[in-house]
Write an enzyme that holds these catalytic residues in place. Structure first.
Site, PDB file in Angstrom:
ATOM      1  N   ASN A 149       0.880  -1.176   0.000  1.00 31.68           N
ATOM      2  CA  ASN A 149       0.000   0.000   0.000  1.00 31.68           C
ATOM      3  C   ASN A 149       0.911   1.217   0.000  1.00 31.68           C
ATOM      4  O   ASN A 149       1.496   1.553   1.024  1.00 31.68           O
ATOM      5  CB  ASN A 149      -0.898  -0.021   1.246  1.00 31.68           C
ATOM      6  CG  ASN A 149      -1.716   1.252   1.384  1.00 31.68           C
ATOM      7  OD1 ASN A 149      -1.759   2.068   0.459  1.00 31.68           O
ATOM      8  ND2 ASN A 149      -2.359   1.417   2.525  1.00 31.68           N
ATOM      9  N   TRP A 150       1.014   1.842  -1.180  1.00 30.75           N
ATOM     10  CA  TRP A 150       1.937   2.979  -1.313  1.00 30.75           C
ATOM     11  C   TRP A 150       1.398   4.244  -0.647  1.00 30.75           C
ATOM     12  O   TRP A 150       2.090   5.250  -0.589  1.00 30.75           O
ATOM     13  CB  TRP A 150       2.194   3.257  -2.785  1.00 30.75           C
ATOM     14  CG  TRP A 150       3.218   2.351  -3.413  1.00 30.75           C
ATOM     15  CD1 TRP A 150       3.941   1.367  -2.794  1.00 30.75           C
ATOM     16  CD2 TRP A 150       3.629   2.350  -4.784  1.00 30.75           C
ATOM     17  NE1 TRP A 150       4.781   0.769  -3.702  1.00 30.75           N
ATOM     18  CE2 TRP A 150       4.606   1.355  -4.934  1.00 30.75           C
ATOM     19  CE3 TRP A 150       3.264   3.109  -5.904  1.00 30.75           C
ATOM     20  CZ2 TRP A 150       5.234   1.093  -6.155  1.00 30.75           C
ATOM     21  CZ3 TRP A 150       3.872   2.843  -7.122  1.00 30.75           C
ATOM     22  CH2 TRP A 150       4.849   1.845  -7.239  1.00 30.75           C
ATOM     23  N   LYS A 151       0.146   4.220  -0.242  1.00 33.20           N
ATOM     24  CA  LYS A 151      -0.480   5.416   0.347  1.00 33.20           C
ATOM     25  C   LYS A 151      -0.258   6.619  -0.585  1.00 33.20           C
ATOM     26  O   LYS A 151      -0.271   6.434  -1.802  1.00 33.20           O
ATOM     27  CB  LYS A 151       0.050   5.636   1.758  1.00 33.20           C
ATOM     28  CG  LYS A 151      -0.111   4.361   2.599  1.00 33.20           C
ATOM     29  CD  LYS A 151       0.120   4.532   4.062  1.00 33.20           C
ATOM     30  CE  LYS A 151      -0.095   3.178   4.752  1.00 33.20           C
ATOM     31  NZ  LYS A 151       0.061   3.252   6.202  1.00 33.20           N
TER      32      LYS A 151
ATOM     33  N   HIS B 170      -9.419   1.267   4.852  1.00 30.55           N
ATOM     34  CA  HIS B 170      -8.146   1.426   5.563  1.00 30.55           C
ATOM     35  C   HIS B 170      -8.351   2.360   6.763  1.00 30.55           C
ATOM     36  O   HIS B 170      -9.145   3.302   6.678  1.00 30.55           O
ATOM     37  CB  HIS B 170      -7.089   1.999   4.613  1.00 30.55           C
ATOM     38  CG  HIS B 170      -5.714   1.922   5.184  1.00 30.55           C
ATOM     39  ND1 HIS B 170      -5.240   2.848   6.086  1.00 30.55           N
ATOM     40  CD2 HIS B 170      -4.720   1.016   5.026  1.00 30.55           C
ATOM     41  CE1 HIS B 170      -4.010   2.513   6.443  1.00 30.55           C
ATOM     42  NE2 HIS B 170      -3.677   1.403   5.819  1.00 30.55           N
TER      43      HIS B 170
ATOM     44  N   GLU C 245      -6.682   4.715   7.826  1.00 27.58           N
ATOM     45  CA  GLU C 245      -6.461   6.141   7.532  1.00 27.58           C
ATOM     46  C   GLU C 245      -7.707   6.758   6.906  1.00 27.58           C
ATOM     47  O   GLU C 245      -8.023   7.928   7.157  1.00 27.58           O
ATOM     48  CB  GLU C 245      -5.219   6.295   6.634  1.00 27.58           C
ATOM     49  CG  GLU C 245      -3.944   6.028   7.436  1.00 27.58           C
ATOM     50  CD  GLU C 245      -2.791   5.442   6.657  1.00 27.58           C
ATOM     51  OE1 GLU C 245      -2.807   5.478   5.417  1.00 27.58           O
ATOM     52  OE2 GLU C 245      -1.853   4.913   7.312  1.00 27.58           O
TER      53      GLU C 245
ATOM     54  N   GLU D  49      -5.243  -4.963  10.471  1.00 29.36           N
ATOM     55  CA  GLU D  49      -4.235  -3.922  10.672  1.00 29.36           C
ATOM     56  C   GLU D  49      -4.490  -3.205  11.997  1.00 29.36           C
ATOM     57  O   GLU D  49      -5.295  -2.248  12.037  1.00 29.36           O
ATOM     58  CB  GLU D  49      -4.290  -2.916   9.525  1.00 29.36           C
ATOM     59  CG  GLU D  49      -3.936  -3.496   8.178  1.00 29.36           C
ATOM     60  CD  GLU D  49      -3.308  -2.459   7.259  1.00 29.36           C
ATOM     61  OE1 GLU D  49      -2.231  -2.721   6.721  1.00 29.36           O
ATOM     62  OE2 GLU D  49      -3.879  -1.366   7.102  1.00 29.36           O
TER      63      GLU D  49
ATOM     64  N   GLY E 197       2.742   2.244  10.718  1.00 32.90           N
ATOM     65  CA  GLY E 197       3.693   3.341  10.588  1.00 32.90           C
ATOM     66  C   GLY E 197       4.422   3.686  11.869  1.00 32.90           C
ATOM     67  O   GLY E 197       5.045   4.744  11.976  1.00 32.90           O
TER      68      GLY E 197
ATOM     69  N   SER F 169       3.703  -2.238  10.126  1.00 33.90           N
ATOM     70  CA  SER F 169       5.172  -2.297  10.283  1.00 33.90           C
ATOM     71  C   SER F 169       5.766  -3.636   9.854  1.00 33.90           C
ATOM     72  O   SER F 169       6.712  -4.129  10.458  1.00 33.90           O
ATOM     73  CB  SER F 169       5.566  -1.956  11.723  1.00 33.90           C
ATOM     74  OG  SER F 169       5.130  -0.644  12.053  1.00 33.90           O
TER      75      SER F 169
ATOM     76  N   GLY G 146       2.909  -1.063   4.156  1.00 33.43           N
ATOM     77  CA  GLY G 146       2.993   0.357   3.826  1.00 33.43           C
ATOM     78  C   GLY G 146       4.430   0.751   3.517  1.00 33.43           C
ATOM     79  O   GLY G 146       4.968   0.452   2.450  1.00 33.43           O
TER      80      GLY G 146
HETATM   81  P1  13P Z   1       3.205   0.346   7.571  1.00 30.81           P
HETATM   82  O1  13P Z   1       3.669  -0.964   6.933  1.00 30.81           O
HETATM   83  O2  13P Z   1       3.948   1.527   7.061  1.00 30.81           O
HETATM   84  O3  13P Z   1       3.138   0.237   9.046  1.00 30.81           O
HETATM   85  O4  13P Z   1       1.695   0.557   7.068  1.00 30.81           O
HETATM   86  C1  13P Z   1       0.789  -0.456   7.183  1.00 30.81           C
HETATM   87  C2  13P Z   1      -0.414  -0.112   6.401  1.00 30.81           C
HETATM   88  O5  13P Z   1      -1.156   0.785   6.770  1.00 30.81           O
HETATM   89  C3  13P Z   1      -0.679  -0.859   5.174  1.00 30.81           C
HETATM   90  O6  13P Z   1      -1.958  -0.607   4.695  1.00 30.81           O
END
Ligand code: 13P
Length: 252
Positions: A9-11, A94, A96, A166, A172, A212, A233
């Site tokens: 997930n590149w966000k 997600h 976020e 998640e 993150g 993470s 992420g």
């Molecule tokens: P990280 O791997 O950066 O913790 O993010 C996880 C995430 O939100 C994947 O959708």
């Protein structure tokens, strides 16, 4: 045996040039699709150029879609459009999006229906806040989310959905859930699917862990019986790390 699924997930990261550099480097190196489903989920304007260059073993996904297929919804992206660009996957719900864009389980449910209607493969995210875990509410939260997100979804459709567990405290933060904690939650999610749809569906549905994940911890997370993949992420932005994680997911 469930096929592992590794999704990046590149966000809201990467420009067109950065995305092109990544895809050209990565697509010849990811495992064969009959061993692992490898997916990159990118910002909408990148999807077309990524789909064109994905190669046989890499699939492309969106990070969101709207619940309607068309209409006066300025700024939204429809499942119908994603499908016409041969985008295969879509992340829904997600944390976020739940936090910053106020997506509720009912919205996630409507988006899940839109994804299925448009033949997209949904990755539905669930997970608890730190305070909820500390108060012993994790299972209650997961149960509420699964019930709300999957309302009126038929068993035959659930088979095509990937669920991503998640925990918000692990996203993150560099604070990965231990493999035991992640396994416990993924097993609980599978039991909820079993209660709702029966054993056959629950044994087939794929459940990822996200939060993470990196090359150093993916193997031990994937060694757990109810963890079928990872939603990654930060570490998915680096081509070498992503290739390493996709290959680490091959069932031994
Ligand atoms: P990280 O791997 O950066 O913790 O993010 C996880 C995430 O939100 C994947 O959708």
């Amino acid at each position: 045996m469930r096929k592992p699924i590794i999704a990046g997930n590149w966000k809201m990261f990467k420009t067109r040039d950065e995305a092109l550099f990544f895809i050209l480097k990565v697509f010849p190196l990811v495992p064969e699709i009959d061993k692992v489903d490898t997916v990159i989920c990118a910002q909408a304007p990148l999807l077309h150029c990524l789909v064109k260059r994905q190669g046989d073993n890499l699939r492309i996904g969106a990070q969101n879609l709207y619940s309607e297929d068309e209409g006066a919804f300025t700024g939204e992206v429809s499942g119908k459009l994603l499908n016409s660009y041969k985008v295969e996957y879509v992340i829904i719900g997600h944390s976020e999006r739940r936090t910053y864009f106020h997506e509720t389980d009912a919205i996630v449910n409507a988006k899940l229906k839109a994804a299925l209607r448009n033949n997209l493969k949904p990755i539905v995210c669930v997970g608890e806040h730190l305070e909820e875990r500390e108060q012993g509410l994790t299972n209650q939260v997961l149960s509420r989310q699964i019930e709300g997100c999957f309302k009126d979804i038929e068993a035959s459709s659930v088979l095509g959905v990937t669920i991503a567990y998640e925990p918000i405290w692990a996203i993150g933060t560099g604070k990965t859930a231990t493999k035991e904690t992640a396994e416990e939650a993924c097993a609980y999610i599978r039991s909820l699917i079993k209660d709702a749809y029966g054993e056959r569906v629950s044994e087939k549905v794929r459940i990822q862990y996200g939060g993470s994940v990196k090359p150093q911890n993916i193997k031990e997370l994937m060694s757990m019986p109810n963890i079928d993949g990872a939603l990654i992420g930060g570490a998915s932005l680096d081509a070498d790390a992503f290739v390493m994680m996709a290959n680490a997911a091959i069932n031994d």
